[in-house]
Design a protein around this motif. Sequence first.
Motif, PDB file in Angstrom:
ATOM      1  N   CYS A   1       2.523   5.042  12.822  1.00  0.00           N
ATOM      2  CA  CYS A   1       2.006   5.090  14.201  1.00  0.00           C
ATOM      3  C   CYS A   1       1.443   6.465  14.540  1.00  0.00           C
ATOM      4  CB  CYS A   1       3.084   4.686  15.202  1.00  0.00           C
ATOM      5  SG  CYS A   1       4.233   5.991  15.674  1.00  0.00           S
ATOM      6  N   ASN A   2       1.721   7.465  13.706  1.00  0.00           N
ATOM      7  CA  ASN A   2       1.180   8.809  13.922  1.00  0.00           C
ATOM      8  C   ASN A   2      -0.101   9.067  13.140  1.00  0.00           C
ATOM      9  OD1 ASN A   2       3.129   9.786  15.699  1.00  0.00           O
ATOM     10  ND2 ASN A   2       4.480  10.477  14.070  1.00  0.00           N
ATOM     11  N   GLN A   3      -0.527   8.102  12.339  1.00  0.00           N
ATOM     12  CA  GLN A   3      -1.666   8.325  11.458  1.00  0.00           C
ATOM     13  C   GLN A   3      -2.995   8.041  12.165  1.00  0.00           C
ATOM     14  OE1 GLN A   3      -1.713   9.522   8.385  1.00  0.00           O
ATOM     15  NE2 GLN A   3       0.496   9.714   8.226  1.00  0.00           N
ATOM     16  N   GLY A   4      -3.978   8.900  11.903  1.00  0.00           N
ATOM     17  CA  GLY A   4      -5.298   8.706  12.490  1.00  0.00           C
ATOM     18  C   GLY A   4      -5.953   7.415  12.058  1.00  0.00           C
ATOM     19  N   THR A   5      -5.663   6.971  10.820  1.00  0.00           N
ATOM     20  CA  THR A   5      -6.210   5.691  10.357  1.00  0.00           C
ATOM     21  C   THR A   5      -5.761   4.548  11.260  1.00  0.00           C
ATOM     22  OG1 THR A   5      -4.330   5.626   8.830  1.00  0.00           O
ATOM     23  CG2 THR A   5      -6.465   6.285   7.922  1.00  0.00           C
ATOM     24  N   THR A   6      -4.509   4.605  11.692  1.00  0.00           N
ATOM     25  CA  THR A   6      -3.978   3.562  12.568  1.00  0.00           C
ATOM     26  C   THR A   6      -4.645   3.627  13.937  1.00  0.00           C
ATOM     27  OG1 THR A   6      -1.863   3.623  11.394  1.00  0.00           O
ATOM     28  CG2 THR A   6      -1.873   2.627  13.588  1.00  0.00           C
ATOM     29  N   PHE A   7      -4.817   4.837  14.465  1.00  0.00           N
ATOM     30  CA  PHE A   7      -5.487   4.987  15.769  1.00  0.00           C
ATOM     31  C   PHE A   7      -6.908   4.429  15.714  1.00  0.00           C
ATOM     32  CE2 PHE A   7      -2.819   9.049  16.578  1.00  0.00           C
ATOM     33  CZ  PHE A   7      -1.737   8.272  16.971  1.00  0.00           C
ATOM     34  N   GLU A   8      -7.656   4.806  14.678  1.00  0.00           N
ATOM     35  CA  GLU A   8      -9.040   4.354  14.567  1.00  0.00           C
ATOM     36  C   GLU A   8      -9.103   2.841  14.390  1.00  0.00           C
ATOM     37  OE1 GLU A   8     -11.374   6.504  11.737  1.00  0.00           O
ATOM     38  OE2 GLU A   8     -10.607   8.446  12.377  1.00  0.00           O
ATOM     39  N   ALA A   9      -8.161   2.310  13.628  1.00  0.00           N
ATOM     40  CA  ALA A   9      -8.151   0.860  13.409  1.00  0.00           C
ATOM     41  C   ALA A   9      -7.856   0.115  14.705  1.00  0.00           C
ATOM     42  CB  ALA A   9      -7.112   0.502  12.351  1.00  0.00           C
ATOM     43  N   MET A  10      -6.895   0.594  15.492  1.00  0.00           N
ATOM     44  CA  MET A  10      -6.598  -0.067  16.758  1.00  0.00           C
ATOM     45  C   MET A  10      -7.794  -0.010  17.696  1.00  0.00           C
ATOM     46  SD  MET A  10      -2.561   0.585  17.639  1.00  0.00           S
ATOM     47  CE  MET A  10      -2.555   2.381  17.547  1.00  0.00           C
ATOM     48  N   ASN A  11      -8.446   1.146  17.738  1.00  0.00           N
ATOM     49  CA  ASN A  11      -9.616   1.269  18.601  1.00  0.00           C
ATOM     50  C   ASN A  11     -10.736   0.320  18.163  1.00  0.00           C
ATOM     51  OD1 ASN A  11     -11.034   2.830  20.806  1.00  0.00           O
ATOM     52  ND2 ASN A  11     -12.454   3.165  19.105  1.00  0.00           N
ATOM     53  N   MET A  12     -11.004   0.264  16.861  1.00  0.00           N
ATOM     54  CA  MET A  12     -12.065  -0.621  16.376  1.00  0.00           C
ATOM     55  C   MET A  12     -11.723  -2.082  16.642  1.00  0.00           C
ATOM     56  SD  MET A  12     -13.883  -0.930  12.637  1.00  0.00           S
ATOM     57  CE  MET A  12     -15.082   0.366  12.983  1.00  0.00           C
TER      58      MET A  12
ATOM     59  N   ASN B   1       0.839  -1.194   0.000  1.00  0.00           N
ATOM     60  CA  ASN B   1       0.000   0.000   0.000  1.00  0.00           C
ATOM     61  C   ASN B   1       0.870   1.239   0.000  1.00  0.00           C
ATOM     62  OD1 ASN B   1      -2.003   2.031   0.741  1.00  0.00           O
ATOM     63  ND2 ASN B   1      -3.288   0.297   1.312  1.00  0.00           N
ATOM     64  N   GLY B   2       0.644   2.117  -0.947  1.00  0.00           N
ATOM     65  CA  GLY B   2       1.446   3.327  -1.060  1.00  0.00           C
ATOM     66  C   GLY B   2       1.065   4.431  -0.091  1.00  0.00           C
ATOM     67  N   ILE B   3      -0.042   4.262   0.641  1.00  0.00           N
ATOM     68  CA  ILE B   3      -0.499   5.291   1.581  1.00  0.00           C
ATOM     69  C   ILE B   3      -0.096   4.895   2.994  1.00  0.00           C
ATOM     70  CG2 ILE B   3      -2.489   6.584   2.439  1.00  0.00           C
ATOM     71  CD1 ILE B   3      -1.894   6.944  -0.567  1.00  0.00           C
ATOM     72  N   VAL B   4       0.675   5.740   3.650  1.00  0.00           N
ATOM     73  CA  VAL B   4       1.152   5.421   4.999  1.00  0.00           C
ATOM     74  C   VAL B   4      -0.021   5.314   5.975  1.00  0.00           C
ATOM     75  CG1 VAL B   4       2.559   6.234   6.931  1.00  0.00           C
ATOM     76  CG2 VAL B   4       3.386   6.498   4.583  1.00  0.00           C
ATOM     77  N   GLY B   5      -0.103   4.186   6.660  1.00  0.00           N
ATOM     78  CA  GLY B   5      -1.160   3.967   7.643  1.00  0.00           C
ATOM     79  C   GLY B   5      -2.438   3.404   7.070  1.00  0.00           C
ATOM     80  N   ALA B   6      -2.509   3.226   5.734  1.00  0.00           N
ATOM     81  CA  ALA B   6      -3.757   2.785   5.117  1.00  0.00           C
ATOM     82  C   ALA B   6      -4.006   1.293   5.302  1.00  0.00           C
ATOM     83  CB  ALA B   6      -3.758   3.118   3.630  1.00  0.00           C
ATOM     84  N   GLY B   7      -2.978   0.526   5.640  1.00  0.00           N
ATOM     85  CA  GLY B   7      -3.149  -0.910   5.772  1.00  0.00           C
ATOM     86  C   GLY B   7      -3.891  -1.332   7.022  1.00  0.00           C
ATOM     87  N   ALA B   8      -3.796  -0.534   8.087  1.00  0.00           N
ATOM     88  CA  ALA B   8      -4.390  -0.943   9.367  1.00  0.00           C
ATOM     89  C   ALA B   8      -5.904  -1.130   9.284  1.00  0.00           C
ATOM     90  CB  ALA B   8      -4.013   0.065  10.450  1.00  0.00           C
ATOM     91  N   PRO B   9      -6.672  -0.202   8.704  1.00  0.00           N
ATOM     92  CA  PRO B   9      -8.116  -0.443   8.599  1.00  0.00           C
ATOM     93  C   PRO B   9      -8.458  -1.659   7.750  1.00  0.00           C
ATOM     94  CG  PRO B   9      -7.613   1.875   8.214  1.00  0.00           C
ATOM     95  CD  PRO B   9      -6.316   1.142   8.210  1.00  0.00           C
ATOM     96  N   LEU B  10      -7.689  -1.897   6.680  1.00  0.00           N
ATOM     97  CA  LEU B  10      -7.936  -3.064   5.845  1.00  0.00           C
ATOM     98  C   LEU B  10      -7.720  -4.348   6.643  1.00  0.00           C
ATOM     99  CD1 LEU B  10      -6.072  -1.942   2.589  1.00  0.00           C
ATOM    100  CD2 LEU B  10      -8.499  -1.719   3.105  1.00  0.00           C
ATOM    101  N   ALA B  11      -6.669  -4.362   7.442  1.00  0.00           N
ATOM    102  CA  ALA B  11      -6.385  -5.554   8.247  1.00  0.00           C
ATOM    103  C   ALA B  11      -7.474  -5.786   9.291  1.00  0.00           C
ATOM    104  CB  ALA B  11      -5.023  -5.414   8.926  1.00  0.00           C
ATOM    105  N   VAL B  12      -8.002  -4.718   9.856  1.00  0.00           N
ATOM    106  CA  VAL B  12      -9.082  -4.887  10.837  1.00  0.00           C
ATOM    107  C   VAL B  12     -10.330  -5.453  10.163  1.00  0.00           C
ATOM    108  CG1 VAL B  12     -10.638  -3.684  12.435  1.00  0.00           C
ATOM    109  CG2 VAL B  12      -8.194  -3.157  12.416  1.00  0.00           C
TER     110      VAL B  12
END
Length: 309
Positions: free
Chosen positions: A134-145, A99-110
Motif C-alpha cells: 500500500c506504500n508503493q508508487g506502483t499501487t498508487f498509479e494502478a489505483m488511479n488508472m 510476484n516477487g516484487i512488492v506492489g508489482a501485481g497491481a498494474p498487471l491486474a489493472v
Amino acid sequence: MATIRRFEERLHDEIKTGEIAGFTHLYCGQEAAAVGVCAHLADDDYIVSTHRGHGHCIAKGCDVPAMMKEIYGRRDGLCKGKGGSMHIADGSIGMLGANGIVGAGAPLAVGAAISAKLDGRGKVAVAFSGDGACNQGTTFEAMNMAVVTKAPAIFVFENNHYSEHTGPDYAVGTARDIASRAEAFGMKAWRADGCDFFATFDAMRELLDHVRGGGGPAAIELDTERFYGHFEGDPQRYRGVGELDRIREERDCLKAFRATVTERALFDLAELDRIDAEVQSLIDRCVEEARAAPPPEPEDVLEDVYVSY
C-alpha cells in the motif's frame, strides 16, 4: 482453507530437509482472506498474487500436486519447475502469477481489468497485496488508472500487521486504515475481518455486485494475521512476547470457521474431521509425488523464453 493450511504447514517442515531451494513465504493464518475472495470468482476472472501466494493459487483452483512439484523444482510442476514458490501461475484459470516484487501485481491486474472491460463479459481482475504494497508508487498509479478508466479492478489489501518486519502503525501514514487510501483515489472501499471467512465472503459479495454492475474499481482491506515469519528462517524477533500464541488462539480463521459452522449446524465435527483427513492424505501424496518427480533437463532452459502472440 484446510488445504492451504496443511500445504503450508507441510512446506514449513519440508524446507528444513534442504530439498526445496529458494525463499518461501508461508500464508498460514490468512486462509479466510484468499478463500473468502476467490469463492466468488469464476475461472475467467483474473487474480494477480504476491510473494506470499500459495493460498491465492489454491483458492483460485490451481492443481495442488502440480503446485508442490513446482515448489520442489520438478519438470511436471505447474510452471515446469522454473517458477518456484514465488512465481506460480496458471493462465487457464485466470491465475496470472505470484510476484516477487512488492506492489508489482497491481498494474498487471489493472491491465487485465481493462481487457475485461473491453471484452464486455463481466469479468473482473483482483490484485492481492498487503500493508507493505500500500506504500508503493506502483499501487498508487494502478489505483488511479483503474478509477480513470473505470476498469473492473479490485484491490485486496491483506493487512497482516507486518510489512516484512515493520508494523503499519510505524510505516503507514493512515496507520491501520489502508482502505481510506483507495477511497482517496475515488473508488469505493470495504473493510472486513480477514480472520472471519463469513465476514470476508459477505463483504466481497457486496463489492463484486458493485464492480460487476459497472460501478468501477473497488478495494477491500482485510484485517488478518500471519502465523509464520516473513520468510522461512525469519527469527521474528520483532514479535511481542506471547504474540504468536495469542493470535493462534484468538484469531485462527480455521478455528473460527469450525466454531461458526457447528453452531449454525452447517457441518458437524465428524464431517469436518473427515475433510481434514482427506486433505492430509492429499498433501502426503503431493510430497511423495514431488520427491519422485524428475527435475527439468538442462536443455529445458531454452524453452518458454519468448512467447509469440
